[in-house]
Design a protein around this motif. Structure first.
Motif, PDB file in Angstrom:
ATOM      1  N   LYS A  60     -68.574  -6.723 -44.713  1.00 15.77           N
ATOM      2  CA  LYS A  60     -67.196  -6.648 -44.694  1.00 15.77           C
ATOM      3  C   LYS A  60     -66.511  -8.184 -44.246  1.00 15.77           C
ATOM      4  O   LYS A  60     -65.336  -8.195 -44.016  1.00 15.77           O
ATOM      5  N   ASP A  79     -75.623  -4.997 -45.162  1.00 12.15           N
ATOM      6  CA  ASP A  79     -74.721  -4.123 -44.627  1.00 12.15           C
ATOM      7  C   ASP A  79     -73.464  -3.623 -45.254  1.00 12.15           C
ATOM      8  O   ASP A  79     -72.447  -4.635 -45.680  1.00 12.15           O
ATOM      9  N   SER A 202     -66.726  -3.189 -33.150  1.00  9.69           N
ATOM     10  CA  SER A 202     -66.100  -4.748 -32.923  1.00  9.69           C
ATOM     11  C   SER A 202     -66.113  -5.417 -31.839  1.00  9.69           C
ATOM     12  O   SER A 202     -65.205  -4.965 -31.346  1.00  9.69           O
ATOM     13  N   GLY A 239     -71.316  -5.400 -33.978  1.00 11.17           N
ATOM     14  CA  GLY A 239     -70.433  -5.055 -32.941  1.00 11.17           C
ATOM     15  C   GLY A 239     -69.880  -5.933 -32.321  1.00 11.17           C
ATOM     16  O   GLY A 239     -69.252  -5.889 -31.005  1.00 11.17           O
ATOM     17  N   GLU A 273     -76.776  -4.753 -37.736  1.00 11.07           N
ATOM     18  CA  GLU A 273     -75.440  -4.842 -38.808  1.00 11.07           C
ATOM     19  C   GLU A 273     -74.517  -6.423 -38.409  1.00 11.07           C
ATOM     20  O   GLU A 273     -73.244  -5.625 -38.079  1.00 11.07           O
ATOM     21  N   GLY A 275     -71.997  -9.014 -38.074  1.00 11.51           N
ATOM     22  CA  GLY A 275     -70.907  -9.547 -38.817  1.00 11.51           C
ATOM     23  C   GLY A 275     -70.463 -11.166 -38.132  1.00 11.51           C
ATOM     24  O   GLY A 275     -70.762 -12.106 -39.249  1.00 11.51           O
ATOM     25  N   ARG A 276     -69.095 -10.484 -37.525  1.00 11.29           N
ATOM     26  CA  ARG A 276     -68.789 -11.576 -37.027  1.00 11.29           C
ATOM     27  C   ARG A 276     -69.501 -12.007 -36.238  1.00 11.29           C
ATOM     28  O   ARG A 276     -68.983 -13.743 -35.728  1.00 11.29           O
ATOM     29  N   ARG A 312     -55.180 -10.564 -38.717  1.00 13.24           N
ATOM     30  CA  ARG A 312     -55.860 -10.734 -37.235  1.00 13.24           C
ATOM     31  C   ARG A 312     -54.355 -10.314 -35.969  1.00 13.24           C
ATOM     32  O   ARG A 312     -54.878  -9.714 -35.528  1.00 13.24           O
ATOM     33  N   TYR A 316     -53.775  -7.193 -34.599  1.00 13.31           N
ATOM     34  CA  TYR A 316     -54.716  -6.278 -33.765  1.00 13.31           C
ATOM     35  C   TYR A 316     -53.785  -7.378 -32.223  1.00 13.31           C
ATOM     36  O   TYR A 316     -54.196  -7.221 -31.239  1.00 13.31           O
ATOM     37  N   TYR A 371     -63.422 -11.813 -41.227  1.00 11.17           N
ATOM     38  CA  TYR A 371     -61.785 -10.553 -41.032  1.00 11.17           C
ATOM     39  C   TYR A 371     -61.308 -11.955 -41.487  1.00 11.17           C
ATOM     40  O   TYR A 371     -59.584 -10.918 -40.694  1.00 11.17           O
TER      41      TYR A 371
HETATM   42  N1  LLP Z   1     -71.456  -2.082 -39.144  1.00 12.15           N
HETATM   43  C1  LLP Z   1     -70.422  -1.385 -39.494  1.00 12.15           C
HETATM   44  C2  LLP Z   1     -70.422   0.005 -39.462  1.00 12.15           C
HETATM   45  C3  LLP Z   1     -69.608  -1.254 -39.200  1.00 12.15           C
HETATM   46  O1  LLP Z   1     -68.466  -0.410 -39.360  1.00 12.15           O
HETATM   47  C4  LLP Z   1     -69.036  -2.793 -38.831  1.00 12.15           C
HETATM   48  C5  LLP Z   1     -67.205  -3.394 -38.425  1.00 12.15           C
HETATM   49  C6  LLP Z   1     -69.869  -3.919 -39.159  1.00 12.15           C
HETATM   50  C7  LLP Z   1     -71.202  -3.181 -39.113  1.00 12.15           C
HETATM   51  C8  LLP Z   1     -70.132  -5.355 -38.001  1.00 12.15           C
HETATM   52  O2  LLP Z   1     -69.210  -4.929 -36.901  1.00 12.15           O
HETATM   53  P1  LLP Z   1     -69.267  -6.943 -36.419  1.00 12.15           P
HETATM   54  O3  LLP Z   1     -70.967  -7.282 -36.252  1.00 12.15           O
HETATM   55  O4  LLP Z   1     -68.577  -7.582 -36.985  1.00 12.15           O
HETATM   56  O5  LLP Z   1     -68.052  -6.529 -34.982  1.00 12.15           O
HETATM   57  N2  LLP Z   1     -61.040  -6.580 -39.459  1.00 12.15           N
HETATM   58  C9  LLP Z   1     -61.494  -5.900 -37.572  1.00 12.15           C
HETATM   59  C10 LLP Z   1     -62.794  -6.067 -37.305  1.00 12.15           C
HETATM   60  C11 LLP Z   1     -63.402  -4.852 -38.587  1.00 12.15           C
HETATM   61  C12 LLP Z   1     -64.732  -3.854 -37.945  1.00 12.15           C
HETATM   62  C13 LLP Z   1     -65.041  -3.317 -39.127  1.00 12.15           C
HETATM   63  N3  LLP Z   1     -66.467  -2.691 -38.450  1.00 12.15           N
HETATM   64  C14 LLP Z   1     -61.135  -7.729 -36.718  1.00 12.15           C
HETATM   65  O6  LLP Z   1     -60.745  -7.879 -37.785  1.00 12.15           O
HETATM   66  O7  LLP Z   1     -61.798  -7.694 -35.751  1.00 12.15           O
END
Ligand code: LLP
Length: 418
Positions: A60, A79, A202, A239, A273, A275-276, A312, A316, A371
Motif C-alpha cells: 500500500k 503484505d 505507522s 510501522g 511488514e 512499507g514507509r 498527506r 494528516y 503513500y
Molecule cells: N501492515 C499493516 C497491517 C498495515 O496496515 C500497514 C499500514 C503496514 C503494514 C505498513 O506500515 P508502514 O511500515 O508503512 O508504516 N497513509 C498513511 C499511512 C497508512 C498506513 C496504513 N497501514 C500515511 O500516509 O501516513
C-alpha cells in the motif's frame, strides 16, 4: 539514508540532476531512487539475518511495478490488503509463499484468489472473516493457513489516523479474547492455524511501542504453543517511522537489537511488514512554481502539484521538507506552498520558510515515496502524474503521465443519452 543530495548547488537523484529529469519528463513528477530502496530493504534483511525471517513489503505504501520488481528480485515478499495488491505482487514476481494478506474486509472473490495462489497466510481480523475463509476454503477443498491479527492495546504514539493497535480501533482481535478465537480457529475444518500477527500503527518513531507490543503478544504465543497450538509465524507488522523533518526514528538494526533477544530461543519465523521505511525516503515529488501570490498578510507559492498528487499534508497535516532543485543565494521567504486544486485544504506546506523562489523554478517535496502516488487521484480532472526511477546515471520512466483521454476512458454513456 537516501541518495538525493546536492552537488554544486544542484539536487541530484543518485547521479542524475533532478532538473534534467523535470525538464525531460515534465512536472509534477515522482522520482524514485533504486539504490535507496535496495539499501532500505537490505538494512532489514541484514539486521535480522541471525533469525529466520521474511520481509513482506507493505504494498500500500507504493505499488509501482518497477519498484515491486526490484524488491521481488531481492527476495522480498508482500503484505497485501486487496485482490488488486495480490495481482500486483504476483505480477512483479513475488513468491506467493512470501505473501501475507491483511485487512478487515476481504471479499469472497479476494479470498478465493488468495487461496488459489497459495499465499503464506491470511491475517484474520474478526470471527466473521474467519468463518468466511473456512467456508470458502471448504468450497475449494483446501485448508486456509491463517494467523490471527491480535490487537495488543498499545499506543503507537503516532498520528491518530494511522494508529491501529488500541482497543478502540477497528483492527484485529482483542488480546483478551485471543485464546477463545484461536480455539475457534482450530475447530474449523478448513483452517490451518499457523501464525500470530500484530501491527500497531505507522510512522512510529520510538522503539518502546514495538517492544511493549512484542512482549504482550509473545506471552500469548507462548501460552498458545504450550497448549494445543503450533504457531510458526510471528508477524510483527510494519510501522517503523522515517525522518520527515528532524525526527530520529530507530533503524532496522536498532529494532533487531531490541527485539531479537526477546524472541530468541523460540523456533519461529519472524515476519515483518515494512512499507514507509523501505520506500518513503526513496522518493521525491518534483513540482514547478507557477505563480507567487501576495495575500492579505500571507504569501503563497502556487505550484503545479496538488493534494491529488500528494495527499498527506492535507489529510494528516503531515510535514514534508520542501527544498529547491537548484539552490540560489537569495534571502529566504515564509509562504504557504499550495496546489491548483479548488479547496483551501490543498497545500503542501504552511508558513514554510523557503529559499526565495521565482516563477518557473522547481521544488522538491522530500520523503514522498510512501503513500504519495499510491494515495493519489485525478481529482479536479488532473491526470495522474508520471513516475521515474533512477539507478546511478540511468533513469527510466516507470509510469507514464496519464492523458485527458485516460480521464474518461472507462466512462460509459447510457443509451438514453446517446
Ligand atoms: N501492515 C499493516 C497491517 C498495515 O496496515 C500497514 C499500514 C503496514 C503494514 C505498513 O506500515 P508502514 O511500515 O508503512 O508504516 N497513509 C498513511 C499511512 C497508512 C498506513 C496504513 N497501514 C500515511 O500516509 O501516513
Amino acid at each position: 539514508m537516501h541518495f538525493f543530495t546536492y552537488r554544486g548547488g544542484e539536487l541530484y537523484a543518485e547521479d542524475v540532476p533532478v532538473r534534467l529529469l523535470a525538464e525531460k519528463y515534465g512536472t509534477p513528477l515522482y522520482i524514485y531512487s533504486y539504490n535507496t530502496v535496495l539499501r532500505h530493504f537490505k538494512a532489514y534483511d541484514e539486521a535480522f539475518k541471525s533469525y529466520p525471517h521474511i520481509i513482506c513489503y507493505a504494498l500500500k505504501a507504493n505499488t509501482n511495478g518497477a519498484l515491486l520488481k526490484l524488491l521481488a528480485n531481492n527476495g522480498c515478499g508482500a503484505d497485501i490488503v486487496s485482490g488488486g495488491e495480490l495481482f500486483r505482487a504476483l505480477r512483479a514476481g513475488m513468491s506467493p509463499q512470501r505473501i501475507v494478506y491483511a485487512g478487515v474486509g476481504k471479499t469472497e472473490a479476494e479470498i478465493r484468489a488468495a487461496l488459489k495462489s497459495r499465499i503464506l497466510m491470511f491475517n484474520v481480523e474478526s470471527e466473521d472473516e474467519l468463518r468466511e475463509i473456512d467456508r470458502v476454503a471448504g468450497l475449494m477443498r483446501v485448508k486456509a493457513p491463517i494467523a490471527l491479527r491480535i490487537n495488543p492495546d498499545i499506543d503507537a504514539q503516532t498520528h491518530p489516523y494511522i494508529s491501529t493497535g488500541m482497543k478502540e480501533h477497528k483492527f484485529g482481535i482483542s488480546i483478551k479474547d485471543a485464546l477463545q478465537y484461536y480455539r475457534l480457529a482450530k475447530s474449523l475444518k478448513h483452517i490451518a492455524v499457523v501464525g500470530l500477527q500484530k501491527h500497531i500503527g505507522s510512522q512510529i518513531i520510538k522503539i518502546a511501542p514495538f517492544v511493549d507490543a512484542l512482549e504482550k503478544i509473545l506471552a500469548l504465543l507462548d501460552r498458545l504453543n504450550s497448549s494445543l497450538f503450533k504457531i510458526k509465524y510471528l508477524d510483527i507488522g510494519g510501522g517503523l517511522g522515517i525522518p520527515y523533518d528532524d525526527e530520529k526514528p530507530p533503524v532496522p538494526a536498532d529494532l533487531a537489537r531490541r527485539l531479537l533477544p526477546i524472541i530468541n530461543g523460540r523456533k519461529l519465523t519472524l515476519i515483518m511488514e515494512p512499507g514507509r521505511s523501505i520506500v518513503g525516503n526513496a522518493g521525491i515529488l518534483v513540482t514547478k512554481t507557477l505563480y507567487l501570490k501576495k495575500g492579505d498578510g500571507k504569501d503563497f507559492v502556487i505550484v503545479d502539484a496538488g493534494m491529488n498528487d500528494l495527499m498527506r499534508p492535507s489529510l494528516y497535516d503531515a510535514y514534508h521538507q520542501i527544498i529547491p532543485v537548484v539552490q540560489n543565494r537569495r534571502a529566504s521567504m515564509t509562504s504557504d506552498v499550495v496546489g491548483p486544486i479548488c479547496e483551501s485544504g490543498d497545500f503542501l506546506a504552511k508558513k514554510r520558510k523557503l529559499q526565495r523562489v521565482q516563477k518557473g523554478e522547481y521544488l522538491a517535496v522530500m520523503s514522498a515515496g510512501a503513500y504519495g502516488m499510491s494515495m493519489s487521484s485525478s481529482y479536479n480532472s488532473r491526470p495522474q502524474i508520471a513516475e521515474v526511477m533512477v539507478k546511478g546515471m540511468s533513469h527510466s520512466p516507470v509510469r507514464k503521465r496519464a492523458t485527458y483521454e485516460d480521464l474518461v476512458k472507462d466512462e460509459l454513456m447510457p443509451g438514453f443519452l446517446k
